[in-house]
Design an enzyme around this catalytic site. Sequence first.
Site, short mmCIF file in Angstrom:
data_model
loop_
_atom_site.label_atom_id
_atom_site.label_comp_id
_atom_site.label_asym_id
_atom_site.label_seq_id
_atom_site.Cartn_x
_atom_site.Cartn_y
_atom_site.Cartn_z
N ARG A 87 0.86 -1.24 0.07
CA ARG A 87 -0.10 0.12 -0.08
C ARG A 87 0.81 1.34 -0.08
NH1 ARG A 87 -1.16 0.93 6.48
NH2 ARG A 87 0.49 -0.39 7.05
N ASP A 119 -6.28 -3.88 0.42
CA ASP A 119 -7.01 -2.80 -0.58
C ASP A 119 -5.86 -1.68 -0.70
OD1 ASP A 119 -6.80 -1.40 1.61
OD2 ASP A 119 -8.77 -0.90 2.14
N ASP A 242 10.90 -6.64 8.69
CA ASP A 242 10.34 -5.72 7.42
C ASP A 242 10.01 -4.39 7.93
OD1 ASP A 242 8.31 -7.26 8.60
OD2 ASP A 242 6.88 -5.90 7.59
N ASN A 243 10.23 -4.19 9.16
CA ASN A 243 9.76 -2.82 10.05
C ASN A 243 11.11 -2.12 10.59
OD1 ASN A 243 7.25 -2.67 9.06
ND2 ASN A 243 6.46 -3.66 10.92
P1 AMP Z 1 2.75 -3.21 7.94
O1 AMP Z 1 2.22 -3.63 9.03
O2 AMP Z 1 2.51 -1.65 7.58
O3 AMP Z 1 4.27 -3.26 8.19
O4 AMP Z 1 2.45 -4.02 6.66
C1 AMP Z 1 2.89 -5.35 6.62
C2 AMP Z 1 2.65 -5.77 5.27
O5 AMP Z 1 1.31 -5.78 4.72
C3 AMP Z 1 3.49 -4.86 4.13
O6 AMP Z 1 3.80 -5.60 3.16
C4 AMP Z 1 2.30 -3.84 3.76
O7 AMP Z 1 2.65 -3.34 2.40
C5 AMP Z 1 1.08 -5.01 3.92
N1 AMP Z 1 -0.15 -4.07 4.10
C6 AMP Z 1 -0.46 -3.49 5.25
N2 AMP Z 1 -1.77 -2.91 4.97
C7 AMP Z 1 -2.29 -3.15 3.81
C8 AMP Z 1 -3.27 -2.79 2.96
N3 AMP Z 1 -4.25 -2.02 3.36
N4 AMP Z 1 -3.20 -3.43 1.68
C9 AMP Z 1 -2.29 -4.01 1.21
N5 AMP Z 1 -1.29 -4.30 1.82
C10 AMP Z 1 -1.28 -3.90 3.07
MG MG Z 2 5.66 -2.31 7.58
#
Ligand code: AMP
Ligand code: MG
Length: 470
Positions: A87, A119, A242-243
């Site tokens: 996203r 989404d 990944d963070n």
């Molecule tokens: P995060 O929790 O932000 O570190 O996201 C973990 C993974 O989930 C990453 O690959 C993000 O790009 C994906 N991701 C999180 N939210 C969404 C979303 N609403 N739509 C698509 N991918 C998402």
């Molecule tokens: Mg992330």
Amino acid sequence: MSLRFDNSFAALPAAFYTRQDPVPVRAPRLVAWNADLARLLGLSQEDFADAAAVFAGNAVPEGAQPLAQLYAGHQFGNWNPQLGDGRAILLGEVLGADGLRRDIQLKGSGRTPYSRGGDGRAWLGPVLREYVVSEAMHALGVPTTRALAAVETGEVVLREGPLPGAVLTRIAASHLRVGTFQVFAARGQIAELKTLTDYAIARHYPRAQGPMGLLRAVRDAQARLVAQWMSLGFIHGVMNTDNCAISGETIDYGPCAFMDTYHPDTVYSSIDRFGRYAYSNQPDIAVWNLAQLATALIRQMEDRDAAVEEATEIVHAMPALLREAWLARFRAKLGLATAQDGDEGLISDLLARMAANQADFTNTFRALAGTAARDQFTDPAAFDAWADGWRQRLAREPDPQGLMRAANPAFIPRNHRVEQMIEAAVRGDYAPFQRLNAVLARPFDDQPDARDLTHPPQDDEVVQATFCGT
Ligand code: AMP
Ligand code: MG
């Protein structure tokens, strides 16, 4: 738009990303604009007119090469072989007035090949949370990604219910993560792993020698970073690999929070059910994440046995570095410029008493430079008993008051204030957002008009859990 792009990541081989334009939104409306940061990036007043369209993803500025980055990662300890920007879209890089190279990324900009079921969108809450908290971290002196703009999309995003959609423009030293290395190591793409290693060294640690030099540099940056989080009562909440940014910046403000009442086991994130990313676990997790980076980097080494030995030594040195950085930060919080043997005990004793007495983390330390710290304790005598020894220790210090005031902020983005700010913005009232940003830009200054923002939550204001909002 006067952004002068100079894209190095887009020049890497196609294996690193997928070219992808942001998906336009229905009715972009600029709701936040970081004028100082805009200036640093070379944006002028005239650019303001285009900001809503560009930072919603409706207009791709000249020189941008929009793409979604590939990465993998360990999420809560479990290997996920394929993540990537699901996203987010990297528009490209710009060189700031300070000569530093920075990524410009849109977050919430629509689906990408890495979206899986998602989404590709974000709702206003997490966008404004990241805006406020990352800018507050910057003002607190913590290495962090920053927020340039926030745009409401005029579209509805479905989460717990229908919510207003938004896009955040995030600025980062880069978006290289531990997981960016892991994905190529896991796939056995050694040529790409080498390219990435060289790229990361050139971009972030030009003095580092080879993969193990990079590992050492990332270790040092992460140790400093996490010690600083600890010294501010900051809980990242989702320290997945990944963070975890190679640059040493704090990245991905999801369910993060600053502690009010001090307790080492504090967890806010609704998805962290076993407390893996609890406040006091953060240093251990930083070491665990570095071990994952080491494992990935080793894959490119000719002499694997020698590499394992060297990497092990580098990773095993991290706890001591973390402890040293932690000690330096907490010494300053107590007004100690010099180092003495009993200091760690002095700090730990205070923290234990704070935990037993439900002391507010930020207000207790801030009050140390005055006379009211004891009032933060349910049993003020518990503070007095500790303070006797501390005052004797202080007698040998040159300027404890100055040191303490510079190490102990008066203002942090308290969770309940962030939640109240989001609720107001959803109603169309951005005054609390503006006010929080203005006050948090000067966290070490007493701002008498903003005293209410130093108060811990009332019982009915306490935020029990925070959410990624994804
Ligand atoms: P995060 O929790 O932000 O570190 O996201 C973990 C993974 O989930 C990453 O690959 C993000 O790009 C994906 N991701 C999180 N939210 C969404 C979303 N609403 N739509 C698509 N991918 C998402
Ligand atoms: Mg992330």
